[in-house]
Design a protein around this motif. Structure first.
Motif, short mmCIF file in Angstrom:
data_model
loop_
_atom_site.label_atom_id
_atom_site.label_comp_id
_atom_site.label_asym_id
_atom_site.label_seq_id
_atom_site.Cartn_x
_atom_site.Cartn_y
_atom_site.Cartn_z
N ASP A 41 -1.64 -8.49 -3.69
CA ASP A 41 -0.68 -7.96 -4.67
C ASP A 41 -0.76 -8.72 -5.99
O ASP A 41 -0.67 -8.12 -7.07
CB ASP A 41 0.74 -8.05 -4.11
CG ASP A 41 0.98 -7.09 -2.95
OD1 ASP A 41 0.28 -6.06 -2.89
OD2 ASP A 41 1.85 -7.39 -2.11
N ILE A 42 -0.90 -10.03 -5.92
CA ILE A 42 -0.96 -10.83 -7.14
C ILE A 42 -2.19 -10.49 -7.97
O ILE A 42 -2.12 -10.37 -9.20
CB ILE A 42 -0.94 -12.33 -6.79
CG1 ILE A 42 0.42 -12.72 -6.21
CG2 ILE A 42 -1.25 -13.20 -8.02
CD1 ILE A 42 0.47 -14.11 -5.60
N LEU A 43 -3.33 -10.31 -7.32
CA LEU A 43 -4.60 -10.15 -8.03
C LEU A 43 -4.93 -8.70 -8.37
O LEU A 43 -5.80 -8.46 -9.21
CB LEU A 43 -5.74 -10.75 -7.20
CG LEU A 43 -5.68 -12.27 -7.03
CD1 LEU A 43 -6.86 -12.77 -6.21
CD2 LEU A 43 -5.65 -12.98 -8.39
N THR A 44 -4.27 -7.74 -7.76
CA THR A 44 -4.61 -6.34 -8.03
C THR A 44 -3.50 -5.60 -8.78
O THR A 44 -3.64 -4.41 -9.06
CB THR A 44 -4.93 -5.59 -6.72
OG1 THR A 44 -3.79 -5.61 -5.86
CG2 THR A 44 -6.12 -6.22 -6.02
N SER A 45 -2.42 -6.28 -9.11
CA SER A 45 -1.34 -5.67 -9.89
C SER A 45 -1.28 -6.34 -11.26
O SER A 45 -2.05 -7.24 -11.56
CB SER A 45 0.00 -5.83 -9.16
OG SER A 45 0.45 -7.17 -9.23
N ASP A 46 -0.34 -5.89 -12.07
CA ASP A 46 -0.18 -6.48 -13.41
C ASP A 46 0.98 -7.47 -13.46
O ASP A 46 1.48 -7.81 -14.53
CB ASP A 46 0.03 -5.37 -14.44
CG ASP A 46 1.28 -4.53 -14.17
OD1 ASP A 46 1.99 -4.81 -13.16
OD2 ASP A 46 1.55 -3.59 -14.94
N VAL A 47 1.41 -7.96 -12.30
CA VAL A 47 2.61 -8.80 -12.23
C VAL A 47 2.46 -10.09 -13.02
O VAL A 47 3.46 -10.65 -13.50
CB VAL A 47 2.97 -9.08 -10.76
CG1 VAL A 47 1.92 -9.98 -10.09
CG2 VAL A 47 4.34 -9.71 -10.64
#
Length: 348
Positions: A138-144
């Motif tokens: 989630d951290i590496l594939t989203s724009d968060v």
């Protein structure tokens, strides 16, 4: 005289206690003659490393021992340990295992470019408040993480960055030759899962074939599968810049003091107090018999007979650390009064 009497009472005793999670733990109190190679070690070197962190130990018995340590001459180091400590063999039912860790050195820059595209992040505030937070995927594939100014630096190799997170600290060599040092700044709260174990589970390698270098090579030769493999580990480590650590010293360990190659180990503090001397008997191809100091921890270091030996900085240290996966035993040196109290508690 009192110390000598206590030593005689404790030698060879065994008692049963329970650790924090309720599993049965055995404490066996040994004599120094039971430690293989004890007489041949460089006890002065161990004393020097012990002094790096003993001043941070708050309990009265440790404070007294630290004061005594500061007054010792190097020639008296062996007698110092023998007089004020007793060797405690702690078992929790798991097989003993030694591994190694090191301080990686990566190439990077303060600003992104076509070469330096993979960021090291500071920990966002919402991650501090959630346990767990988002996982690695989630951290590496989203724009968060985008547009928040959380980047410390950018590096040129995502595989080396993955292993930097496993080590928890390292150095980034900048284009102008300057060095940026980073240390552990928090994690997302997900458990560490070994990608090496996963490769063995898939039948790609046998367990004895797996090392950090083997994993890196496989990921680079299989970029799509390799990227997916790294997501198998949901744990994600954030960093902080270390501005006040002498370049000649090792990275800070869990006690926020620099660790020393081949004298500092990472342990499970549920069993081994941080700051305690630990006698290491590592078997395998290159046996080690040496007094080390418990000055670090690690997410994968769990159990009474589990330790990670710090090998130093750079590629050579990394290769040596990556090959290490050996049995043996570790014996914790505790203040003699504390060891006597363990015996009394067990008898009660």
């Amino acid at each position: 005289m009192i110390l000598a009497l206590c030593a005689g009472v404790l030698a060879g005793a065994m008692l049963m206690t329970s650790d924090a999670v309720g599993a049965e733990t055995t404490h066996q109190i040994l004599g120094f003659d039971d430690l293989d190679g004890w007489a041949e070690d460089d006890h002065a070197a161990a004393l020097s490393v012990f002094l790096n962190t003993c001043g941070d130990l708050g309990d009265p018995d440790w404070r007294s021992i630290c004061a005594a340590a500061r007054a010792q001459s190097p020639n008296a180091a062996k007698s110092f340990f023998e007089l004020l400590f007793r060797p405690i063999m702690i078992h929790d039912g798991a097989a003993p295992m030694f591994t190694g860790y090191f301080e990686p050195e990566l190439s990077g820059a303060r600003f992104p470019s076509s070469r330096f595209r993979y960021p090291l992040y500071r920990m966002p505030e919402e991650a501090r408040e959630a346990d767990p937070w988002l996982d690695r995927r989630d951290i590496l594939t989203s724009d968060v993480m985008d547009n928040r100014g959380l980047e410390i630096a950018w590096v040129d190799d995502p595989v080396e960055l993955f292993f930097l997170q496993i080590q928890g600290s390292g150095r980034i060599r900048l284009p102008d030759g300057d060095m940026l040092r980073v240390g552990y700044g928090g994690a997302n709260g997900h458990p560490y899962r070994s990608v090496g174990v996963e490769l063995v589970r898939r039948g790609v390698y046998e367990a004895h074939q797996v090392s950090a270098q083997v994993i890196k090579s496989w990921v680079r030769k299989n970029p799509e599968e390799g990227a997916e493999l790294l997501f198998h580990n949901p744990s994600y480590v954030f960093f902080r810049e270390l501005r006040h650590v002498d370049a000649d010293l090792g990275p800070p360990g869990a006690m926020n003091r620099s660790v020393t190659p081949m004298r500092s180990i990472a342990v499970d503090p549920a069993f081994t107090p941080l700051g305690a001397p630990v006698w290491v008997e590592k078997d395998g191809a290159d046996p080690i018999r040496r007094l080390m100091i418990a000055q670090d921890t690690g997410s994968a270091i769990k159990g009474a007979q589990r330790a990670d030996i710090f090998f130093g900085t750079g590629d050579a240290a990394g290769r040596a650390a990556g090959r290490l996966r050996d049995p043996g035993r570790m014996v914790v040196l505790l203040p003699i009064q504390r060891a006597y109290a363990l015996l009394q508690d067990g008898a009660g």
